[in-house]
Design a protein around this motif. Structure first.
Motif, mmCIF file in Angstrom:
data_model
loop_
_atom_site.group_PDB
_atom_site.id
_atom_site.type_symbol
_atom_site.label_atom_id
_atom_site.label_comp_id
_atom_site.label_asym_id
_atom_site.label_seq_id
_atom_site.Cartn_x
_atom_site.Cartn_y
_atom_site.Cartn_z
ATOM 1 N N GLN A 1 105.264 -16.907 21.094
ATOM 2 C CA GLN A 1 104.790 -18.066 21.350
ATOM 3 C C GLN A 1 103.245 -17.817 22.060
ATOM 4 O OE1 GLN A 1 107.100 -20.936 23.549
ATOM 5 N NE2 GLN A 1 105.448 -22.119 24.144
ATOM 6 N N THR A 2 102.386 -18.755 21.901
ATOM 7 C CA THR A 2 101.116 -18.739 22.881
ATOM 8 C C THR A 2 101.295 -19.805 23.837
ATOM 9 O OG1 THR A 2 99.777 -18.271 20.865
ATOM 10 C CG2 THR A 2 98.643 -19.167 22.705
ATOM 11 N N TYR A 3 101.006 -19.405 24.878
ATOM 12 C CA TYR A 3 101.099 -20.092 26.122
ATOM 13 C C TYR A 3 99.775 -20.766 26.678
ATOM 14 C CZ TYR A 3 105.962 -18.685 26.116
ATOM 15 O OH TYR A 3 107.313 -18.317 25.781
ATOM 16 N N SER B 1 91.093 -23.816 31.669
ATOM 17 C CA SER B 1 92.402 -23.536 30.768
ATOM 18 C C SER B 1 92.108 -22.112 29.997
ATOM 19 C CB SER B 1 93.035 -24.547 29.820
ATOM 20 O OG SER B 1 92.041 -24.559 28.821
ATOM 21 N N PHE B 2 93.416 -21.606 29.900
ATOM 22 C CA PHE B 2 93.511 -20.143 29.180
ATOM 23 C C PHE B 2 94.669 -20.317 28.127
ATOM 24 C CE2 PHE B 2 92.042 -19.149 33.320
ATOM 25 C CZ PHE B 2 91.090 -18.112 33.074
ATOM 26 N N GLN B 3 94.485 -19.524 26.744
ATOM 27 C CA GLN B 3 95.646 -19.444 25.879
ATOM 28 C C GLN B 3 96.149 -17.765 26.042
ATOM 29 O OE1 GLN B 3 97.002 -21.746 23.993
ATOM 30 N NE2 GLN B 3 95.762 -23.168 25.134
ATOM 31 N N VAL B 4 97.271 -17.702 26.469
ATOM 32 C CA VAL B 4 97.992 -16.376 26.705
ATOM 33 C C VAL B 4 99.021 -16.185 25.183
ATOM 34 C CG1 VAL B 4 99.661 -14.951 27.950
ATOM 35 C CG2 VAL B 4 97.641 -16.564 29.189
ATOM 36 N N LEU C 1 94.053 -12.708 26.022
ATOM 37 C CA LEU C 1 93.675 -14.079 26.903
ATOM 38 C C LEU C 1 92.536 -14.764 26.407
ATOM 39 C CD1 LEU C 1 94.196 -15.462 29.784
ATOM 40 C CD2 LEU C 1 92.513 -13.804 30.855
ATOM 41 N N LEU C 2 92.417 -15.925 26.018
ATOM 42 C CA LEU C 2 91.395 -16.651 25.500
ATOM 43 C C LEU C 2 91.066 -17.875 26.254
ATOM 44 C CD1 LEU C 2 92.453 -16.444 21.649
ATOM 45 C CD2 LEU C 2 90.806 -15.061 22.829
ATOM 46 N N SER C 3 89.732 -18.173 26.523
ATOM 47 C CA SER C 3 89.205 -19.455 27.097
ATOM 48 C C SER C 3 88.170 -20.173 26.478
ATOM 49 C CB SER C 3 89.049 -19.201 28.590
ATOM 50 O OG SER C 3 88.651 -20.405 29.284
ATOM 51 N N GLU C 4 88.238 -21.308 26.207
ATOM 52 C CA GLU C 4 86.888 -21.976 25.827
ATOM 53 C C GLU C 4 85.871 -22.279 27.048
ATOM 54 O OE1 GLU C 4 87.763 -25.277 23.460
ATOM 55 O OE2 GLU C 4 88.847 -24.216 22.186
ATOM 56 N N ASP C 5 86.645 -22.212 28.531
ATOM 57 C CA ASP C 5 85.714 -22.441 29.562
ATOM 58 C C ASP C 5 85.138 -21.290 30.138
ATOM 59 O OD1 ASP C 5 86.876 -25.389 29.416
ATOM 60 O OD2 ASP C 5 88.823 -24.321 30.428
#
Length: 177
Positions: free
Chosen positions: A151-153, A171-174, A102-106
């Motif tokens: 895939q990254t979602y 937003s997140f990147q999963v 789980l990644l997020s710039e926010d």
């Protein structure tokens, strides 16, 4: 997945409400679903997890409490293991449980404190609940289609946002291992 018109509720516990009923405690996937809860609960409903999918139509009830809150209930005789997804979408099924990234710039991910409170996540093709265990981040995901684990979602949390169209979305990147 259409979290605006479909009902999705991730049940994390079922304490006794009274002698005949259990109260469902958990996470919503849409911040405004309470306003049409009565209509949603009259539709066919299913409870599903990794092991089972059962019809809960006409078994689910709604109770308004003295303090103006609401409680979703099930009869005590019901046999389904928590956690499970309560939904009115007949095509939804469990698609994944396990570790993920789980990644997020926010938002700094450690500040989410997922060990204390699981976080609902919505992508275009699945919904899920993120948590933190001793072995790392884990996700239970449900979908009405097959998902590509390579895939990254992009995803958002209905705890803070209503859709991908929100102006100031967190937003997140999963991604999956």
């Amino acid at each position: 997945m259409d979290t605006c018109s479909e009902f999705y509720y991730y049940v994390t516990s079922m304490p006794a409400y009274d002698r005949q009923r259990l109260a469902l405690r958990g996470l919503n996937f849409h911040s405004r679903f309470i306003w049409n809860l009565d209509d949603q609960l009259k539709r066919p409903l299913w409870g599903l997890n990794q092991e089972q999918k059962i019809s809960l139509t006409s078994l689910v009830g709604e109770v308004h409490t003295k303090n103006g809150r609401w409680v979703i209930t099930l009869p005590k005789a019901i046999e389904i293991d928590v956690p499970f997804l309560l939904c009115n979408d007949p095509n939804v099924r469990w698609v994944y449980s396990g570790s993920f990234s789980l990644l997020s710039e926010d938002i700094p991910i450690p500040e989410l404190e997922l060990a204390d409170k699981p976080l609902p996540l919505v992508s275009h093709s699945w919904i899920g609940v993120a948590g933190d265990t001793e072995s790392g981040l884990v996700l239970d995901a449900y979908s009405d289609t097959d998902i590509d684990l390579q895939q990254t979602y992009p995803a958002y949390s209905p705890e803070w946002d209503n859709s991908f169209e929100d102006e100031d979305i967190y937003s997140f990147q999963v991604s999956f291992p």
